[in-house]
Scaffold this motif. Structure first.
Motif, PDB file in Angstrom:
ATOM      1  N   LEU A 156       1.150   6.120   7.767  1.00 46.88           N
ATOM      2  CA  LEU A 156      -0.161   5.790   7.156  1.00 46.88           C
ATOM      3  C   LEU A 156      -1.077   5.119   8.052  1.00 46.88           C
ATOM      4  O   LEU A 156      -2.427   5.420   7.751  1.00 46.88           O
ATOM      5  CB  LEU A 156       0.332   5.027   5.739  1.00 46.88           C
TER       6      LEU A 156
ATOM      7  N   TYR B 147       0.878   4.252  -2.801  1.00 48.10           N
ATOM      8  CA  TYR B 147       0.619   5.670  -2.401  1.00 48.10           C
ATOM      9  C   TYR B 147       1.830   6.466  -2.701  1.00 48.10           C
ATOM     10  O   TYR B 147       1.579   7.416  -3.451  1.00 48.10           O
ATOM     11  CB  TYR B 147       0.670   5.714  -0.594  1.00 48.10           C
TER      12      TYR B 147
ATOM     13  N   MET C 190      -5.000   5.817   7.927  1.00 47.86           N
ATOM     14  CA  MET C 190      -6.034   4.581   7.591  1.00 47.86           C
ATOM     15  C   MET C 190      -6.961   4.118   8.683  1.00 47.86           C
ATOM     16  O   MET C 190      -8.267   3.986   8.455  1.00 47.86           O
ATOM     17  CB  MET C 190      -5.077   3.191   7.100  1.00 47.86           C
TER      18      MET C 190
ATOM     19  N   TYR D 173       0.741  -1.080  -0.082  1.00 43.34           N
ATOM     20  CA  TYR D 173       0.169   0.137  -0.093  1.00 43.34           C
ATOM     21  C   TYR D 173       0.832   1.216   0.110  1.00 43.34           C
ATOM     22  O   TYR D 173       0.650   2.251  -0.700  1.00 43.34           O
ATOM     23  CB  TYR D 173      -0.935   0.093   1.208  1.00 43.34           C
ATOM     24  N   ALA D 174       1.923   1.284   0.907  1.00 39.41           N
ATOM     25  CA  ALA D 174       2.776   2.435   0.827  1.00 39.41           C
ATOM     26  C   ALA D 174       3.389   2.538  -0.332  1.00 39.41           C
ATOM     27  O   ALA D 174       3.683   3.813  -0.786  1.00 39.41           O
ATOM     28  CB  ALA D 174       3.823   1.835   2.000  1.00 39.41           C
TER      29      ALA D 174
ATOM     30  N   GLU E 247       6.853   9.483  -0.781  1.00 43.69           N
ATOM     31  CA  GLU E 247       7.086   8.239   0.163  1.00 43.69           C
ATOM     32  C   GLU E 247       6.575   8.618   1.413  1.00 43.69           C
ATOM     33  O   GLU E 247       7.096   9.586   2.039  1.00 43.69           O
ATOM     34  CB  GLU E 247       8.334   7.600   0.104  1.00 43.69           C
ATOM     35  N   GLU E 248       5.794   7.738   2.071  1.00 47.83           N
ATOM     36  CA  GLU E 248       5.504   7.946   3.592  1.00 47.83           C
ATOM     37  C   GLU E 248       5.657   6.705   4.247  1.00 47.83           C
ATOM     38  O   GLU E 248       5.399   5.407   3.564  1.00 47.83           O
ATOM     39  CB  GLU E 248       3.867   8.282   3.729  1.00 47.83           C
TER      40      GLU E 248
ATOM     41  N   THR F 206       1.193   6.967  -6.405  1.00 47.49           N
ATOM     42  CA  THR F 206       0.270   7.775  -6.762  1.00 47.49           C
ATOM     43  C   THR F 206       0.313   9.310  -6.448  1.00 47.49           C
ATOM     44  O   THR F 206       0.033   9.988  -7.185  1.00 47.49           O
ATOM     45  CB  THR F 206      -1.173   7.296  -5.824  1.00 47.49           C
ATOM     46  N   TYR F 207       0.975   9.617  -5.215  1.00 43.81           N
ATOM     47  CA  TYR F 207       1.082  10.925  -4.736  1.00 43.81           C
ATOM     48  C   TYR F 207       2.439  11.441  -4.860  1.00 43.81           C
ATOM     49  O   TYR F 207       2.711  12.733  -4.681  1.00 43.81           O
ATOM     50  CB  TYR F 207       0.779  10.980  -3.176  1.00 43.81           C
TER      51      TYR F 207
END
Length: 71
Positions: free
Chosen positions: A49, A36, A53, A32-33, A43-44, A39-40
């Motif tokens: 996250l 993410y 969530m 998922y990270a 990096e987080e 997509t954005y």
């Protein structure tokens, strides 16, 4: 005392919570990270996250919201 439009802010002191998760869930969170970040473009870490969530999950649970609103 003045009548401000902004109410007193709630307690925002972070609370540390330690949990154990399955290897499958850890793999899914890591995936998922990655999605993410793709997509954005940022990096987080999974640890950043997860609180978002959980908050999203709890806020979207209508039955829980109704139950919590009952006196």
């Amino acid at each position: 005392m003045p009548d401000l439009k902004l109410p007193k802010l709630p307690d925002r002191t972070p609370v540390r919570l330690t949990i154990s998760i399955t290897p499958d869930l850890q793999a899914a969170l890591n995936d998922y990270a990655k999605v993410y970040a793709e997509t954005y473009g940022r990096e987080e870490p999974v640890t950043e996250l997860i609180p978002a969530m959980l908050a999203s999950f709890v806020e979207s649970d209508r039955a829980f919201s109704r139950s919590r609103a009952k006196p």
